[in-house]
Design a protein around this motif. Structure first.
Motif: not given
Lengths: 416, 232
Positions: A161-163, A210-214
């Motif tokens: 949600e942060a990203l 929180d800073q990556v996409l999976v």
């Protein structure tokens, strides 16, 4: 005439002295603020480092490089790849609960998660994993979805949600990511961009994730298969992963360590000792940064104190006249204090602006001392303690003439 | 600290502010300046509204006398009376208030704040009470300095600075004027201008000037030597 007006006029009419004083404060404020933010950036390494794993398995490399590259996404280079077979073999034979109950070999892992880095989105890493990333055995914390689900096909991606907030993304949005492997610092121009749909948004954890996409591991394999072998540098072609995150049964990773370090070309590092080592090594630099910040601020304050004392000495006679014509000690003191406060506040604002303008450049200079700028949460306001210290120091500096004012003999001053 | 009687007297004197100029009196004063210099005054009186010139060579205590009257020096013992108020019984803050309200002081030099303009220096006379700019300009006009009202005082001659100081005193309409060698470095024409300004201000005030300038003696009815004031 009020003390405030006297202070304003005094600053405005002595432009050269005021400008020099402003610079004497503004530069330390800018330098101190930037150093403080770099210190905090360095601290974020620890705060965003995911410490919920016992060990990291990766290619042989520096222990700290592996730790930071794997658990904090530091740097532009991800760990060298290892064969995906290693993951499959260990998973099949070492994880408690997954293996046949009559297996002869004792199980020594509670979870093992493969992470493959294969693309970038606005500078952030797009990683791939499998179901083990999303469903970890209790009591290990699994990612919690606030909407949607985990990616299950090769066209899907999830993020925190942060990203999502930072990038303004919502469930169902289509995003375009650049295929990328660690060896090339730029995206692989030979490969077309990938279009992925956001299918899940997870609760923010405050960690690196929180800073990556999976995405799904199969997507990474597909993308890597399309890369020219000259860029992949892998004996296992596309059947690779970049590192494995492991949790050992009862926290005892000795068996895994023996297995990986003695029987394979990979290496295993234990997270806790590595973090302790990292803190030991970086702590000195951080402390030095803080000491330098304090010294810079102190020098700035001393410069201002010197200037205020010189100004007071130059004005002794005039202050005595002011006292003689009926201005009380309190009013004169208030004038000097307000002058210090105005000077300190204006200089601090200038310093903050300078800090904001120069920080990206300073961050670039520090290279690996601080984590990558992408994903750092370092608003200019993080320098606020330096600002407060600068204003306080200026006020203290303004108090030095006050001590002289208290002791001033008007009669003698006027006679002299 | 101010005792009840002195506070009552100060309050009473504030109420009586519109009344005429006060008399001045120094009684049984003993004062130590530095390690060795001791001065004393048995009884020195200046009547209300009187104009007194005190002369004498340098270093004989003329400035000290003015500073005693202004409450800038507190004597070791004795009484300094400004009308009904004994300065020795006032706190420093109250002495400042008294100076602001009732006193006009001109010094030999160091009269002005050099980062302020002429008119801003005149406006200093109001303290925190905002004086009107118009009143300040009128006062400057009285000493023929209106044309320099927006000039920085640092760029003006000593004589011009003395006249601005006189304007600052005029605008305050003081009841006691203390002038310390105000003409010592002025030429004939500026002496006349400054003294005219002081004369204008001194109407309705008690004026004490210390000076060894022979040119101004004729303007005073009472001229005394500093040696008649102090016992050494």
């Amino acid at each position: 005439m009020t003390p405030l007006r006297l202070a304003l006029l005094s600053l405005a009419r002595r432009r050269t002295a005021t400008t020099i004083a402003l610079l004497a404060i503004a530069f330390p404020v800018a330098a101190g603020g930037a150093l403080l933010r770099l210190y905090r950036a360095s601290e974020q390494r620890y705060s965003s480092l995911d410490r919920s794993f016992d060990a990291v398995v990766g290619a042989k490399a520096g222990e700290l490089d592996l730790l930071l590259g794997a658990l904090n996404g530091d740097g532009e280079v991800v760990p060298e790849p290892i064969t995906l077979n290693l993951y499959n073999t260990i998973r099949a034979n070492a994880i408690a609960g997954l293996s046949p109950p009559n297996a002869a070999q004792p199980r020594f892992l509670s979870s093992l998660i493969p992470i493959t880095v294969f693309a970038r989105f606005h500078g952030r890493r797009v990683i791939a994993s499998d179901v083990s990333f999303w469903q970890r055995p209790a009591p290990e914390p699994s990612p919690v979805f606030i909407s949607g689900r985990a990616p299950t096909t090769t066209t899907e991606v999830s993020l925190s949600e942060a990203l999502a907030k930072t990038e303004g993304l919502h469930l169902g949005d289509q995003i375009s990511v650049d295929p990328w492997v660690s060896r090339s610092n730029s995206s692989n121009a030979a490969l077309a961009k990938l279009s992925l749909r956001v299918v899940g948004i997870t609760k923010a954890t405050g960690a690196f994730w929180d800073q990556v996409l999976v995405a799904d591991l199969r997507l990474a394999t597909e993308v890597l298969a399309r890369l020219p072998s000259s860029e992949l540098h892998s004996a296992w072609k596309e059947h690779i992963t970049h590192y494995l995150l492991a949790n050992c049964l009862h926290g005892d990773c000795a068996t895994l360590k023996d297995l990986i370090n003695q029987a394979t070309v990979a290496q295993m590092i234990e997270v806790k000792p590595a973090v302790a080592k990292l803190r030991r090594l970086l702590g000195q630099g951080q402390r030095m940064g803080l000491v330098i910040t304090t010294m810079i601020l102190t020098l700035g304050a001393l410069a201002v104190a010197g200037m205020m004392l010189t100004r007071f000495d130059a004005m002794r006679g005039q202050l005595a006249v002011l006292r003689a014509i009926g201005y009380g000690r309190r009013e004169v003191a208030l004038w000097l204090l307000l002058e210090g406060l105005l000077l300190g506040t204006t200089a601090t604002l200038c310093g903050a602006a300078l800090d904001g303008a120069s920080f990206p450049w300073l961050r670039h200079l520090t290279q690996s001392w601080a984590p990558t700028a992408v994903g750092l949460d370092l608003p200019l306001l993080s320098s606020a303690p330096v600002w407060a210290a600068a204003i306080a120091a200026t006020l203290v500096a303004a108090c030095l003439p006050l001590l002289r004012l208290l002791r001033q003999d008007i009669h003698r001053t006027l006679r002299s | 600290m101010l005792d009840a009687t002195a506070a009552a007297k100060l309050t009473a004197s504030k109420r009586s502010a519109p009344l005429g100029p006060p008399s001045l009196r120094l009684k049984d004063i003993r004062i130590t300046l530095g390690k060795a210099l001791r001065l004393s005054i048995a009884d020195f009186k200046i009547a209300a509204g009187e104009r007194v010139l005190i002369h004498g060579p340098s270093g004989q205590g003329k400035t000290t006398l003015l500073h005693l009257l202004a409450g800038l020096i507190v004597p070791d013992c004795g009484e300094v009376w400004i009308g009904p108020t004994n300065l020795r019984q006032l706190s420093e803050r109250q002495r400042s208030q008294l100076r602001r309200r009732d006193f006009g002081i001109i010094f030999q030099s160091l009269n002005l704040l050099d980062h302020l303009t002429a008119v801003e220096n005149v406006l200093l006379a109001g303290g925190r009470t905002a004086l009107s700019r118009h009143a300040a300009l009128v006062a400057l006009a009285q000493v023929d300095m209106e044309a320099y009202s927006e000039d920085s005082t640092a760029s003006l001659s000593l004589g011009q600075q003395q006249r601005i100081a006189a304007a600052r005193m005029l605008v305050a309409e003081p009841k006691v004027i203390l002038a310390d060698e105000p003409t010592s470095s002025l030429d004939e024409a500026n002496v006349e201008l400054l003294m005219d300004a002081l004369d204008a201000a001194a109407k309705g005030a008690t004026l004490v000037m210390v000076s060894h300038d022979q040119r101004i003696r004729a303007r005073f009815r009472r001229v005394i030597s500093i040696n008649e004031v102090f016992n050494r």
